[in-house]
Design a protein around this motif. Sequence first.
Motif, PDB file in Angstrom:
ATOM      1  N   ASP A 104      -3.097  -1.361 -81.343  1.00 33.11           N
ATOM      2  CA  ASP A 104      -2.980  -2.305 -80.239  1.00 33.11           C
ATOM      3  C   ASP A 104      -1.512  -2.664 -79.993  1.00 33.11           C
ATOM      4  OD1 ASP A 104      -5.677  -2.267 -79.964  1.00 33.11           O
ATOM      5  OD2 ASP A 104      -6.036  -4.267 -80.791  1.00 33.11           O
ATOM      6  N   VAL A 129       0.491  -2.358 -76.506  1.00 33.15           N
ATOM      7  CA  VAL A 129       1.196  -3.479 -75.869  1.00 33.15           C
ATOM      8  C   VAL A 129       2.621  -3.067 -75.540  1.00 33.15           C
ATOM      9  CG1 VAL A 129       2.116  -5.795 -76.246  1.00 33.15           C
ATOM     10  CG2 VAL A 129      -0.231  -5.249 -76.967  1.00 33.15           C
ATOM     11  N   GLU A 143       4.205  -2.565 -71.674  1.00 31.55           N
ATOM     12  CA  GLU A 143       5.356  -3.373 -71.253  1.00 31.55           C
ATOM     13  C   GLU A 143       6.532  -2.519 -70.787  1.00 31.55           C
ATOM     14  OE1 GLU A 143       6.246  -5.774 -74.597  1.00 31.55           O
ATOM     15  OE2 GLU A 143       4.702  -7.281 -74.162  1.00 31.55           O
ATOM     16  N   ALA A 175      -6.537  -2.034 -72.631  1.00 33.21           N
ATOM     17  CA  ALA A 175      -5.567  -2.956 -72.049  1.00 33.21           C
ATOM     18  C   ALA A 175      -6.268  -4.168 -71.451  1.00 33.21           C
ATOM     19  CB  ALA A 175      -4.749  -2.241 -70.976  1.00 33.21           C
ATOM     20  N   LEU A 231      -7.242  -6.497 -74.199  1.00 32.12           N
ATOM     21  CA  LEU A 231      -6.096  -7.260 -74.689  1.00 32.12           C
ATOM     22  C   LEU A 231      -5.480  -8.147 -73.597  1.00 32.12           C
ATOM     23  CD1 LEU A 231      -4.373  -4.406 -76.749  1.00 32.12           C
ATOM     24  CD2 LEU A 231      -5.703  -6.336 -77.648  1.00 32.12           C
ATOM     25  N   LEU A 253      -3.680  -7.328 -70.968  1.00 27.50           N
ATOM     26  CA  LEU A 253      -2.264  -6.990 -70.778  1.00 27.50           C
ATOM     27  C   LEU A 253      -1.881  -7.053 -69.300  1.00 27.50           C
ATOM     28  CD1 LEU A 253      -1.893  -3.974 -73.245  1.00 27.50           C
ATOM     29  CD2 LEU A 253      -1.596  -6.429 -73.679  1.00 27.50           C
TER      30      LEU A 253
END
Length: 299
Positions: A12, A16, A20, A46, A49, A51
Amino acid sequence: MDNIQSRRTWTDAQLVEAVESCPSWRAVARALGLKNTSTGAIRRHAARLELDTSHFTGQRRWSDQRLREAVAAASCWADVLVDLGIVDNGAERVRVKGHAVRLGLDCRHLKSPLAQPAPIEIFDEPVRPEMLRYSAAALAMAWFTLRGCAVALPVEPQEYDLLVTTSEGIQRVQVKSCAARNKRGYWHVGIGRRPYVLDKTAGKLPYDPESIDLFFIVLGDGSIYVIPSAILAGRTSISADSYAPYRVGDASSLLRSGAPAVAGAPRRVSAYAREFVGSRFLVNPKVFAFDVYPGGQAV
């Protein structure tokens, strides 16, 4: 969760970091060492999470966040495209609009420039006398059309400027203009022609009276003359003041700024009009309905 983690080759934390730093889902897949076809699984993780992918541009040069900012700051779609650095070619505008709709952006404030409220100021640009020569033909077309005559323009350059259909047949009309009086106070109008084969330093020649039927002349004070070519045969210039019987109208309101129309002005028959109706080529009073304004008189 352990089963999911065991089937992946990335963590994970790696996802991330990739989200980004990358501009698209395919770039994220490459950063994680995966094939482009793996973007579906990446997207699901994603989303799990939560994101932020608003900076993704894909094949675009602008991100979702950039679009949000552009839409919020603009007053029309043209401004949005300029802000995004996109050429407004129609297809790109539709693409941007569609993306904004998918993002759920509020675009109700974006209006077409044509739909903007009209300015409070009245358009009243000053008249430029030197432009009379370019507008004279349009004035002639409007004048004849308002009198029920069909007007046509020649496809190729001819000795005449207009073809006007009247009850007496087709009249070939040459349009001339004079923007200002000469030093002696006369309206000196050039009615000659310069043959196309000669340069502009050559002297002008008179029109063949068999090639032209009428001269339409408009002066800088708005006076309009319609003179049969037989009256002007052999001439290359005239003093318009000498042809008062052929003064058939007044367009002076077009040559001044903000002048209100005079309502209820007296109208009486002019001797000039009666003399004009009997002129050669215009012996039928039904051919035109003239407005004649010599000395304040009108018919």
